[in-house]
Write a protein that holds these residues in place. Structure first.
Motif, short mmCIF file in Angstrom:
data_model
loop_
_atom_site.label_atom_id
_atom_site.label_comp_id
_atom_site.label_asym_id
_atom_site.label_seq_id
_atom_site.Cartn_x
_atom_site.Cartn_y
_atom_site.Cartn_z
N ARG A 4 0.84 -1.21 0.00
CA ARG A 4 0.00 0.00 0.00
C ARG A 4 0.87 1.25 0.00
O ARG A 4 2.06 1.21 0.28
CB ARG A 4 -0.97 0.01 1.18
CG ARG A 4 -0.31 0.00 2.53
CD ARG A 4 -1.33 -0.34 3.60
NE ARG A 4 -0.72 -0.39 4.91
CZ ARG A 4 -0.70 0.64 5.75
NH1 ARG A 4 -1.28 1.77 5.44
NH2 ARG A 4 -0.13 0.53 6.93
N ILE A 5 0.21 2.35 -0.32
CA ILE A 5 0.88 3.65 -0.37
C ILE A 5 0.53 4.43 0.89
O ILE A 5 -0.65 4.55 1.23
CB ILE A 5 0.42 4.47 -1.60
CG1 ILE A 5 0.56 3.66 -2.90
CG2 ILE A 5 1.15 5.81 -1.68
CD1 ILE A 5 1.94 3.57 -3.47
N VAL A 6 1.53 4.91 1.59
CA VAL A 6 1.28 5.72 2.78
C VAL A 6 1.73 7.15 2.50
O VAL A 6 2.87 7.38 2.11
CB VAL A 6 2.10 5.20 3.99
CG1 VAL A 6 1.62 5.85 5.27
CG2 VAL A 6 2.06 3.71 4.08
N GLU A 7 0.83 8.09 2.70
CA GLU A 7 1.19 9.50 2.48
C GLU A 7 2.02 10.00 3.66
O GLU A 7 1.68 9.76 4.81
CB GLU A 7 -0.09 10.33 2.36
CG GLU A 7 0.16 11.67 1.73
CD GLU A 7 -1.14 12.35 1.36
OE1 GLU A 7 -1.57 13.19 2.14
OE2 GLU A 7 -1.70 12.01 0.29
N ARG B 20 6.85 3.55 11.57
CA ARG B 20 5.58 4.03 12.14
C ARG B 20 4.39 3.44 11.40
O ARG B 20 3.35 3.18 11.97
CB ARG B 20 5.51 5.57 12.05
CG ARG B 20 6.28 6.28 13.13
CD ARG B 20 5.80 7.73 13.28
NE ARG B 20 5.87 8.48 12.02
CZ ARG B 20 6.96 9.11 11.59
NH1 ARG B 20 8.05 9.09 12.33
NH2 ARG B 20 6.96 9.77 10.45
N ALA B 21 4.54 3.24 10.09
CA ALA B 21 3.44 2.73 9.27
C ALA B 21 3.36 1.20 9.31
O ALA B 21 2.50 0.61 8.67
CB ALA B 21 3.61 3.21 7.83
N LEU B 111 5.25 6.76 0.78
CA LEU B 111 6.02 5.51 0.78
C LEU B 111 5.13 4.42 0.22
O LEU B 111 3.93 4.37 0.50
CB LEU B 111 6.39 5.10 2.21
CG LEU B 111 7.32 5.99 3.01
CD1 LEU B 111 7.50 5.40 4.41
CD2 LEU B 111 8.66 6.12 2.33
N GLU B 112 5.72 3.56 -0.58
CA GLU B 112 5.01 2.35 -1.00
C GLU B 112 5.61 1.24 -0.14
O GLU B 112 6.81 0.98 -0.21
CB GLU B 112 5.24 2.09 -2.49
CG GLU B 112 4.40 0.95 -3.01
CD GLU B 112 4.66 0.71 -4.51
OE1 GLU B 112 5.10 1.65 -5.21
OE2 GLU B 112 4.43 -0.43 -4.95
N ILE B 113 4.77 0.64 0.67
CA ILE B 113 5.30 -0.34 1.63
C ILE B 113 4.54 -1.66 1.55
O ILE B 113 3.40 -1.72 1.07
CB ILE B 113 5.21 0.18 3.08
CG1 ILE B 113 3.76 0.54 3.44
CG2 ILE B 113 6.14 1.36 3.30
CD1 ILE B 113 3.56 0.84 4.92
N GLU B 114 5.19 -2.68 2.04
CA GLU B 114 4.53 -3.99 2.21
C GLU B 114 4.30 -4.18 3.69
O GLU B 114 5.21 -3.98 4.50
CB GLU B 114 5.43 -5.10 1.67
CG GLU B 114 5.34 -5.26 0.17
CD GLU B 114 6.24 -6.38 -0.35
OE1 GLU B 114 6.93 -7.02 0.47
OE2 GLU B 114 6.27 -6.58 -1.56
#
Lengths: 226, 131
Positions: A4-7, B20-21, B111-114
């Motif tokens: 997913r993309i997190v802003e 954090r995410a 950010l593009e994260i998994e």
């Protein structure tokens, strides 16, 4: 596993910016108005500063200076002849001053003892534009021998300065200076920013320069910051 | 040339945000680079692999978005985008203006994260990182 993309939307303040901010707060608290002089090598920053220090000292103004060069303390010795406290910063190859160098070279000085601190940057029109030194004002300098289109070639640094100082104006005729073109180019990259024509040899422009400094310092810190 | 030190700052900030995410892995970092930021995008890209080595961002992609200068024109009462950084004039009426509204930024946009699980909305903040 999901993607997913997190802003984030977060400014990247590098170490230099954070330190510069701390220096600026310290200068403001101490009441020392700090001026960062940037130009190409050979524009005449040292000659300009020599005369500035001398004239300010004659008026009873308390001044000090830091001067950056890759090597040698020649400039510091020239500036110290004015009677002002001066320290040389040798960058040993680095093409600009950084906030950390300012902090370390102020060690042992109580900046509250000064009304003005001048920082003569390393002669370079590229890298110094990205390095905040905690100064109250940035002054970009250009000599009449360098070509009227220099502001267009180095727009970043010419845009970032609070004042443009033209040096060696006593040589203008010998260099066929196209004053209108120079002013138009300075105006193109930073509309409305003041320009002063000076000569460290004849003293031309120095009354205006010193008056401008005094005026900016009087309105500071409300109007300060670069 | 100071892009390497900027890349290190960027990696540090992005790694913190990723933790954090609740990220297991960072796929990509999107960064906005203003035309007046003084950062050369090519040099930053060149530094990325070095700066991310042996960090939680190793192997991630750097996506740079170049932000042109946007100025405000008091006559037109609107913002306009400049074609370059050599002429600060309103693109509509031509009036000189140094009122820069965008173009100085250097910011992590996203950010593009998994993540380990497809958590529900708002769950990211409470996600625990497993080493």
């Amino acid at each position: 596993m999901s993607t997913r993309i997190v802003e984030i939307r977060q400014n990247i303040l590098n170490k230099n910016d954070l330190l510069a901010r701390r220096l600026r707060d310290g200068f403001t608290a101490a009441g020392v108005f700090t001026v960062n002089l940037v130009s190409s090598p050979g524009t005449g920053k040292t000659a300009f500063l020599q005369r500035t220090l001398k004239e300010l000292l004659e008026r009873g103004t308390r001044v000090a200076a830091l001067v950056g060069d890759l090597e040698t303390d020649n400039d510091a010795r020239r500036l110290a002849a004015s009677g002002a406290p001066v320290r040389q910063i040798n960058t040993h190859g680095r093409c600009h001053l950084e906030a950390e160098m300012i902090e370390s070279h102020l060690a042992g000085w109580d900046v509250a003892d000064y009304d003005f601190l001048f920082i003569e940057n390393v002669g370079n029109l590229v890298c110094p534009s990205s390095y905040d030194l905690g100064e109250s004002l940035r002054v970009v300098m250009l000599s009449v021998t360098e070509g009227e289109d220099k502001p267009l070639k180095y727009p970043g640094i010419f845009h970032s300065a609070d004042l443009a100082v033209i040096t060696k104006h006593d040589l203008a005729a010998a260099c066929d200076l196209d004053r209108a073109a120079l002013l138009a180019n300075l105006e193109a990259v930073c509309p409305g920013r003041p320009v002063l024509f000076t000569s460290a040899r004849t003293g031309e422009g120095f009354p205006e320069w010193l008056a401008w400094l005094a005026e900016r310092r009087a309105g500071w810190p409300a109007s300060g910051g670069s | 040339m100071h892009e390497l030190s900027i890349a290190y700052s960027l990696v540090e900030a992005a790694a913190e945000a990723a933790t954090r995410a609740g990220a297991q892995r960072v796929v990509a970092v999107q960064v906005v680079v203003g035309a007046l930021s003084g950062v050369a995008t090519g040099a930053l890209t060149f530094c990325w692999e070095i700066a991310t080595a042996e960090t939680s961002l190793a192997g991630s992609r750097l996506d740079l978005v170049e932000q042109p200068v946007v100025v405000y024109c008091p006559d037109c009462r609107q913002e306009g985008e400049l074609a370059g950084v050599q002429l600060f004039r309103c693109p509509q009426c031509g009036r000189p203006t140094g009122d820069v509204r965008r173009g100085r930024e250097l910011q992590i946009e996203s950010l593009e994260i998994e993540t380990a699980v497809c958590d529900d909305a708002g769950g990211a903040a409470s996600a625990e990182e497993a080493p």
